[in-house]
Design an enzyme around this catalytic site. Structure first.
Site, PDB file in Angstrom:
ATOM      1  N   TYR A   3      56.259 107.558 111.341  1.00 50.75           N
ATOM      2  CA  TYR A   3      55.496 108.436 110.444  1.00 50.75           C
ATOM      3  C   TYR A   3      56.322 108.718 109.192  1.00 50.75           C
ATOM      4  CZ  TYR A   3      53.629 112.801 108.559  1.00 50.75           C
ATOM      5  OH  TYR A   3      53.135 113.762 107.717  1.00 50.75           O
ATOM      6  N   GLU A  55      50.375 110.903 103.406  1.00 48.57           N
ATOM      7  CA  GLU A  55      50.846 110.584 104.755  1.00 48.57           C
ATOM      8  C   GLU A  55      50.648 109.107 105.052  1.00 48.57           C
ATOM      9  OE1 GLU A  55      50.559 114.043 107.994  1.00 48.57           O
ATOM     10  OE2 GLU A  55      48.633 113.270 107.361  1.00 48.57           O
TER      11      GLU A  55
END
Ligand code: ADP
Ligand code: MG
Length: 238
Positions: free
Chosen positions: A109, A197
């Protein structure tokens, strides 16, 4: 304002961030041609709605032939996709992204947000990608590592390197990740984003680092500075 995944990836691509070969389609009749253009032998069919959790909701399918891509496209286009982010009513899928399937070694991530409490930007990474980052934050917050950026400064190379090492990357993988993080910061800053993101940011079996998903939110007060972004607005999603 938010973007679709494919629009975010187009933006990433302009900044040399690594993304997969891909094509957006609005009609299932166009998918075979899209597969031919992309090339390869394995594709991913991805519902384009402004919500995450599409995989779990049935909006993302891996296909081993262009005929299979066609079947999934027929099923997903027009479907009402319900995920934990769409609310119970769900969202009607009107666009599909057809993308080259990656050989994934690891899902990680990476994200940047404006932290209003400290008045700084936060660059976050985690080895726990491909899952809901909110759950990682709640259950194992130590697995999210952060670097702060002063509002008038930039992400520094040594910070990007620290983040790459946090992700347990080595050798050329570190080089790829550092380049990706610096470019990501550039997109964030130049477009007045409030959040970006990449979940998952993947490491492939051939040591490449690729942004396999994209989520971008813009500061609406700064949209007047970005005509190109305004043109990407999908009013049916906003
Ligand atoms: P969402 O977050 O909405 O569920 P993602 O784009 O993150 O959608 O995709 C969900 C999962 O599907 C990813 O975590 C990854 O495992 C898989 N996936 C997505 N795109 C690809 C791709 N191009 N190649 C291989 N797997 C993929
Ligand atoms: Mg995702």
């Amino acid at each position: 304002m938010n973007l679709h995944e494919y629009q975010g990836k187009d933006l990433f691509s302009n900044y040399n961030l690594p993304v997969s070969k891909r094509k957006v389609v609005f009609n299932a009749n166009d998918v075979i041609e899209a597969c031919n253009e992309i090339g390869g032998s394995k594709w991913v069919v991805k519902a384009q709605v402004h919500a995450g959790g599409r995989g779990k909701g049935g909006g993302i399918k891996i296909a081993n032939s262009s005929e299979e891509v066609r079947v999934y496209a027929d099923n997903i286009l027009g479907m009402n996709l319900i995920t934990h982010q769409t609310g119970p009513k769900g969202k009607c899928v009107q666009r599909l992204l057809i993308e080259e399937a990656s050989d994934i070694a690891r899902e990680m991530y990476a994200g940047i947000v404006l932290d209003r409490s400290s008045g700084k930007f936060v660059f976050m990474v985690s080895t726990e990608g491909g899952v809901e980052i909110e759950k990682v934050a709640a259950k194992t917050p130590e697995k999210i590592v952060k670097e702060w950026i002063e509002p008038n400064e930039n992400l520094k190379t040594n910070q990007a390197r620290k983040l790459a090492f946090t992700l347990e990357l080595t050798g050329t993988q570190v080089k790829h990740a550092v380049k990706t993080f610096l470019s990501l910061w550039k997109v964030f800053k130049e477009y007045d984003c409030s959040l970006i993101e990449i979940n998952p940011l993947v490491l492939t079996k051939s040591d490449e680092v690729i942004a396999l998903d994209s989520k971008i939110n813009f500061d609406d007060n700064a949209l007047f500075r970005h005509q190109d972004i305004q043109g990407m607005c999908d009013l049916s999603e906003e």
